[in-house]
Design a protein around this motif. Structure first.
Motif, PDB file in Angstrom:
ATOM      1  N   UNK A  64       0.796  -1.219   0.000  1.00 40.82           N
ATOM      2  CA  UNK A  64       0.000   0.000   0.000  1.00 40.82           C
ATOM      3  C   UNK A  64       0.833   1.276   0.000  1.00 40.82           C
ATOM      4  N   UNK A  65       2.143   1.154  -0.104  1.00 43.50           N
ATOM      5  CA  UNK A  65       3.005   2.329  -0.022  1.00 43.50           C
ATOM      6  C   UNK A  65       3.332   2.865  -1.409  1.00 43.50           C
ATOM      7  N   UNK A  66       3.296   4.186  -1.553  1.00 44.42           N
ATOM      8  CA  UNK A  66       3.659   4.792  -2.832  1.00 44.42           C
ATOM      9  C   UNK A  66       5.152   4.661  -3.110  1.00 44.42           C
ATOM     10  N   UNK A  67       5.948   4.617  -2.050  1.00 47.01           N
ATOM     11  CA  UNK A  67       7.390   4.424  -2.196  1.00 47.01           C
ATOM     12  C   UNK A  67       7.800   3.255  -1.295  1.00 47.01           C
ATOM     13  N   UNK A  68       7.482   2.042  -1.690  1.00 50.89           N
ATOM     14  CA  UNK A  68       7.696   0.895  -0.794  1.00 50.89           C
ATOM     15  C   UNK A  68       9.164   0.522  -0.646  1.00 50.89           C
ATOM     16  N   UNK A  69       9.493   0.006   0.522  1.00 49.24           N
ATOM     17  CA  UNK A  69      10.801  -0.593   0.754  1.00 49.24           C
ATOM     18  C   UNK A  69      10.685  -2.071   0.407  1.00 49.24           C
ATOM     19  N   UNK A  70      11.359  -2.484  -0.654  1.00 46.91           N
ATOM     20  CA  UNK A  70      11.203  -3.839  -1.175  1.00 46.91           C
ATOM     21  C   UNK A  70      11.703  -4.899  -0.204  1.00 46.91           C
ATOM     22  N   UNK A  71      12.523  -4.499   0.723  1.00 50.22           N
ATOM     23  CA  UNK A  71      13.122  -5.464   1.645  1.00 50.22           C
ATOM     24  C   UNK A  71      12.467  -5.452   3.018  1.00 50.22           C
ATOM     25  N   UNK A  72      12.284  -4.263   3.575  1.00 48.99           N
ATOM     26  CA  UNK A  72      11.911  -4.158   4.983  1.00 48.99           C
ATOM     27  C   UNK A  72      10.405  -4.121   5.241  1.00 48.99           C
ATOM     28  N   UNK A  75      -4.244  -1.677  -7.613  1.00 51.21           N
ATOM     29  CA  UNK A  75      -4.040  -0.461  -8.404  1.00 51.21           C
ATOM     30  C   UNK A  75      -3.556   0.664  -7.491  1.00 51.21           C
ATOM     31  N   UNK A  76      -2.393   1.251  -7.799  1.00 49.47           N
ATOM     32  CA  UNK A  76      -1.876   2.320  -6.935  1.00 49.47           C
ATOM     33  C   UNK A  76      -2.686   3.600  -7.073  1.00 49.47           C
ATOM     34  N   UNK A  77      -2.659   4.401  -6.015  1.00 50.97           N
ATOM     35  CA  UNK A  77      -3.296   5.715  -6.040  1.00 50.97           C
ATOM     36  C   UNK A  77      -2.188   6.752  -5.873  1.00 50.97           C
ATOM     37  N   UNK A  78      -1.901   7.468  -6.923  1.00 52.76           N
ATOM     38  CA  UNK A  78      -0.794   8.432  -6.875  1.00 52.76           C
ATOM     39  C   UNK A  78      -1.261   9.730  -6.229  1.00 52.76           C
ATOM     40  N   UNK A  79      -1.593   9.595  -4.989  1.00 51.18           N
ATOM     41  CA  UNK A  79      -2.098  10.718  -4.204  1.00 51.18           C
ATOM     42  C   UNK A  79      -1.676  10.456  -2.766  1.00 51.18           C
ATOM     43  N   UNK A  80      -0.856  11.345  -2.249  1.00 47.61           N
ATOM     44  CA  UNK A  80      -0.297  11.115  -0.910  1.00 47.61           C
ATOM     45  C   UNK A  80      -1.359  11.085   0.170  1.00 47.61           C
ATOM     46  N   UNK A  81      -2.544  11.610  -0.118  1.00 46.75           N
ATOM     47  CA  UNK A  81      -3.624  11.593   0.879  1.00 46.75           C
ATOM     48  C   UNK A  81      -4.112  10.165   1.106  1.00 46.75           C
ATOM     49  N   UNK A  82      -4.080   9.339   0.059  1.00 46.67           N
ATOM     50  CA  UNK A  82      -4.590   7.972   0.156  1.00 46.67           C
ATOM     51  C   UNK A  82      -3.560   7.055   0.813  1.00 46.67           C
ATOM     52  N   UNK A  83      -4.034   6.246   1.756  1.00 44.68           N
ATOM     53  CA  UNK A  83      -3.160   5.282   2.426  1.00 44.68           C
ATOM     54  C   UNK A  83      -3.079   3.960   1.691  1.00 44.68           C
ATOM     55  N   UNK A  84      -4.109   3.634   0.898  1.00 42.48           N
ATOM     56  CA  UNK A  84      -4.238   2.287   0.366  1.00 42.48           C
ATOM     57  C   UNK A  84      -4.352   2.286  -1.151  1.00 42.48           C
ATOM     58  N   UNK A  85      -4.146   1.112  -1.725  1.00 38.87           N
ATOM     59  CA  UNK A  85      -4.465   0.907  -3.125  1.00 38.87           C
ATOM     60  C   UNK A  85      -5.974   1.018  -3.307  1.00 38.87           C
ATOM     61  N   UNK A  86      -6.415   1.077  -4.583  1.00 42.13           N
ATOM     62  CA  UNK A  86      -7.845   1.292  -4.832  1.00 42.13           C
ATOM     63  C   UNK A  86      -8.672   0.173  -4.215  1.00 42.13           C
TER      64      UNK A  86
END
Length: 812
Positions: free
Chosen positions: A185-193, A423-434
């Protein structure tokens, strides 16, 4: 360093570079080839170094990711130099130097240690992370018996200590997930952690190595491979050893992986993260079940119940619903269940599990996915009721829904779900995918079902309100079409189908109107009343609006927004009940507003009132409450008023979160502007009211140079580097928005002094601001200004477009 060592290093570096630039080879083959190439170089280096140093009984061991043969372009080399000779400690130290320094000289990251087998085992017993790394130990050079013996002992210890070590590992995974968030659910996910990332995949391998439990295998290795491939592309794109998939690198990484765009990349990453996270949930539940069973055995022996299988009673099975029972903390299918004859069973099982607060057994879900017949269209009434029951279970809905998704059952039930899944939501207000946002909205709506007459329609609308985001264009318009089709598929009658379609089409109407429109303008109430039709639909839409905002994130909902929404709903409900709309200006000012306006008219100066206001943190958030102030200002109306007042607030480091402006004439001596602002301090304490009043008075009389003061402050605090926000946009709202004014909508990145700059830009166009609605959503300002010309009437279309263009140019 000898010439031979230098030559070996140069040869390895050149071969490594060729391998990384070889487009035809990527993914697992390249990682394996890079590990093999590195093995050969290190083995040759260590063998020659050992001969020169005179070291005896040593071995060079790869551990961790390198031990698994998974070298990404910028991965650390995790190495253990193992030795078993106290007499040659100096030789071992010399050997280590002759291996480590050439690695460093090539600029490669190195995580290294030098230990005897006893030291390695002792460290592993004390440090869980060291033990996990040794589980993947792999021999590179030297005495292979040393490596083999260490590996065998570590594995034996791991299995013997599993009842103690696995709970500790689970706790590590849980703590890391709380810190890093969920990869899916992260717009900039950490692939490892992040939860569902590569560390969780490694933890599942460790659980399997304990022989205590195993993860669901289907799709798990593909998910791990996808994350590793993404990390490879990320390393090559950035030239850095990073695991965070930052926004600015996503397009480049997507192109390197042959994907259409960054959204396609994120969707694949999210799918992989969900597969790993779901496998982790299932595995850790199984670990808990096994450990509880082991703890029960000694107790049974003390009670004299014997050791054999005959003494073990069958697990208790408690009925939950037709064909569904509870067994060992999970909802499973009853022995007599016939999914091939009962098409409603998947929904019935899911609803029963969620209502009981139980996980749905993965074995049950797989059986349902493999054997259940498709539901007839339209669905029978029981199927629709079970779907609503599932959605109405609150927080327990989420894990059950994820279990259905993991086996593809959701897309069978709701075919359009596939286009919003992950589906990602390119909006920092949203916490989750669609898709997760839709489920979360249903969870939030569950708490509001007592406020509406048709909870089933509320929950269904919550699930479908953003379903149109999988299609191009306006998602509300696309969603209306999809919702109408799906509602008919679910078996709702024609009237309910139309209501659900309306709710989806207008799910943003109330919040957009409440925060961006003048509620005193009768056209505002008229527009909403005509759209919602009746009070029962209005109450559904109000509840859906609140649930949607709560599910979006903390920036989308606040006590202020709730009060604006409640005010709008009350006005529209009154209009629908009476069938009439108020005339402009019908709303009387409050007693305090009237008092302030009268005093301002008599003194011909600004009058200010401040009221402390505490806005609670969003549910689930632990940060301290942010205390703000409601500021009421009455001042004789004049051109540039908004700019001057906003400038003073900016000078005092006050951020305007919301505002309302309107004009009254309390004593018949000229209009008095009433400004109601909700402000908070950027940092530190609120300014003193006396200083604020003094500066407002100076600004209105022209003795305070706001622009110069703001410029000085901006020069003293230069901007930080960051992602460049999109440019501001100023548009003219449709003509039917208001019959008494032209509405200009301003969308821009929020910044200190923004409202002041907007006010100056409007003043420069010689229009009069009759009222305004200022709203801040996360990092974005969404403001609406009701303006009129010199004649007091709305602007002609051409003039309105000209003003909008001038304001936008000024803000750029």
């Amino acid at each position: 360093m000898t010439d031979s060592v230098e030559a070996q290093g140069h040869s390895y570096a050149a071969a490594r570079l060729r391998l990384l630039n070889e487009e035809a080879q990527s993914g697992p083959p390249r990682r394996a080839a890079l590990a093999a190439l590195t093995d050969r170089w290190l083995a040759e280096l260590a063998t020659e170094a050992a001969a020169e140093a005179g070291a005896e009984r040593w071995s060079l061991v790869a551990v961790g990711g390198y031990g698994r043969g998974e070298l990404s372009p910028r991965s650390d080399l995790d190495l253990l130099l193992l030795h078993d000779s106290g007499r040659s400690a100096g030789a071992v130290a010399a050997l280590a130097d002759r291996v480590w320094y050439p690695v460093w000289d090539l600029g490669l990251a190195l995580d290294h240690s030098v230990r005897t087998p006893d030291e390695a085992l002792k460290t592993a017993a004390e440090d869980l992370k060291v033990q996990l790394g040794l589980l993947d130990a792999r021999h590179i050079a030297g005495d292979s018996a040393l490596t083999s013996n260490l590996r065998s002992t570590v594995l034996a210890d791991w299995r013997n200590q599993a009842p103690k070590r696995l709970p500790a590992l689970h706790e590590l995974c849980t703590e890391r997930a709380e810190r890093q968030g969920e990869l899916s659910y992260l717009l900039e996910p950490d692939l490892k952690e992040a939860r569902g990332g590569l560390r969780d995949a490694t933890a599942l391998r460790a659980v399997a190595a304990s022989w205590l439990a195993d993860a669901p295998r289907e799709g798990l290795e593909e998910a791990r491979t996808r994350l590793l491939d993404t990390r490879d592309a990320l390393h090559l794109a950035t030239g850095r050893a990073t695991d965070r998939l930052a926004l600015q690198e996503q397009d480049q990484v997507a192109a390197a992986m042959g994907l259409l765009d960054a959204d396609a990349l994120l969707r694949q990453v999210y799918e992989a993260g969900r597969r790993i996270a779901y496998a982790g949930d299932v595995t850790w539940r199984e670990v808990g079940r096994v450990l509880r069973a082991r703890e029960a055995r000694p107790k049974r022996r003390l009670l004299g119940l014997g050791r054999g299988a005959a003494a073990q009673p069958a697990p208790e099975r408690v009925p939950l619903a037709e064909g569904v029972v509870e067994q060992e903390g999970e909802a499973v299918l009853a022995l007599a269940a016939k999914p091939e004859r009962d098409p409603v069973l998947p929904l019935r099982a899911a609803a029963a599990a969620a209502q009981a607060g139980l996980p749905l057994s993965p074995h049950a879900v797989r059986r349902l996915a493999a054997a259940a017949r498709p539901l007839p269209v339209p669905w029978p009434a029981e199927a629709r009721e079970q779907l609503v029951t599932l959605l109405g279970a609150g927080e327990a809905t989420v894990p059950v829904w994820e279990a259905l998704e993991a086996e593809g059952l959701v897309t069978r039930l709701v075919p359009d779900w596939e286009r919003v899944r992950c589906r990602p939501q390119r909006n920092a207000v949203h916490r989750f995918t669609v898709d997760r946002h839709l489920v979360e909205t249903a969870v939030r709506a569950c708490d509001l079902t007592r406020r509406v007459g048709r909870p089933d329609l509320l929950l269904t609308a919550a699930l479908l309100h953003d379903i149109g985001k999988g299609w191009p264009g306006d998602h509300s318009e696309a969603g209306e079409v999809i919702a109408r089709d799906l509602a008919a598929r679910f078996g709702f009658n024609a009237a309910d189908v139309e209501t659900l379609a309306l709710l989806v089409r207008h799910h943003l109407l109330l919040i957009d109107t409440a925060t961006r429109r003048d509620l005193d303008d009768p056209e505002t109430v008229r527009t909403v009343a005509e759209a919602v039709r009746d009070t029962s639909t209005l109450e559904l839409l109000a509840a859906l609006t609140e649930a949607d905002a709560l599910a979006t994130g903390p920036a989308a909902w606040s006590t202020w927004r709730a009060s604006l929404l409640a005010d709008l709903v009350e006005r529209v409900a009154g209009a629908l009940d009476t069938g009439s709309l108020p005339d402009a200006g019908d709303r009387e000012p409050s007693a305090e507003e009237e008092r302030l306006a009268i005093e301002a008219a008599r003194t011909a100066g600004p009058v200010l009132a401040l009221h402390a206001q505490a806005e609670p943190a969003a549910e689930g958030e632990e940060q301290p409450e942010a205390v703000g102030v409601e500021l009421l200002l009455a001042v004789p109306d004049r051109p540039g008023l908004v700019a001057q007042a906003a400038g003073v607030l900016a000078l005092h480091r006050l951020t305007v979160r919301a505002a309302d402006l309107r004009s009254v004439d309390p004593v018949g001596e000229g209009p008095i502007a009433l400004l109601s602002w909700r402000v908070s301090a950027e940092y530190g304490a609120m300014p003193e009211a006396a200083r604020l009043r003094a500066d407002l008075a100076r600004a209105f009389e022209g003795s305070l140079d706001i622009e110069a003061r703001l410029a000085e402050r901006e020069a003293a605090y230069p901007r930080r580097r960051g992602i460049t926000p999109p440019p501001p946009r100023v548009t003219v709202a449709p003509g039917h928005t208001s019959q008494t004014a032209t509405v200009l909508e301003v969308r821009a990145h929020d910044a200190p002094g923004l409202l002041h700059r907007i006010g100056l830009a409007l003043s420069a166009t010689a229009v009069t601001v009759r009222s305004a609605r200022i709203s801040t959503l996360g990092a974005n300002a969404v403001d609406a200004f009701y303006v009129v010309g010199k004649d007091g009437n709305p602007l002609p279309a051409a003039r309105a477009a000209e003003v909008a263009a001038q304001v936008e140019a000024a803000l750029r």
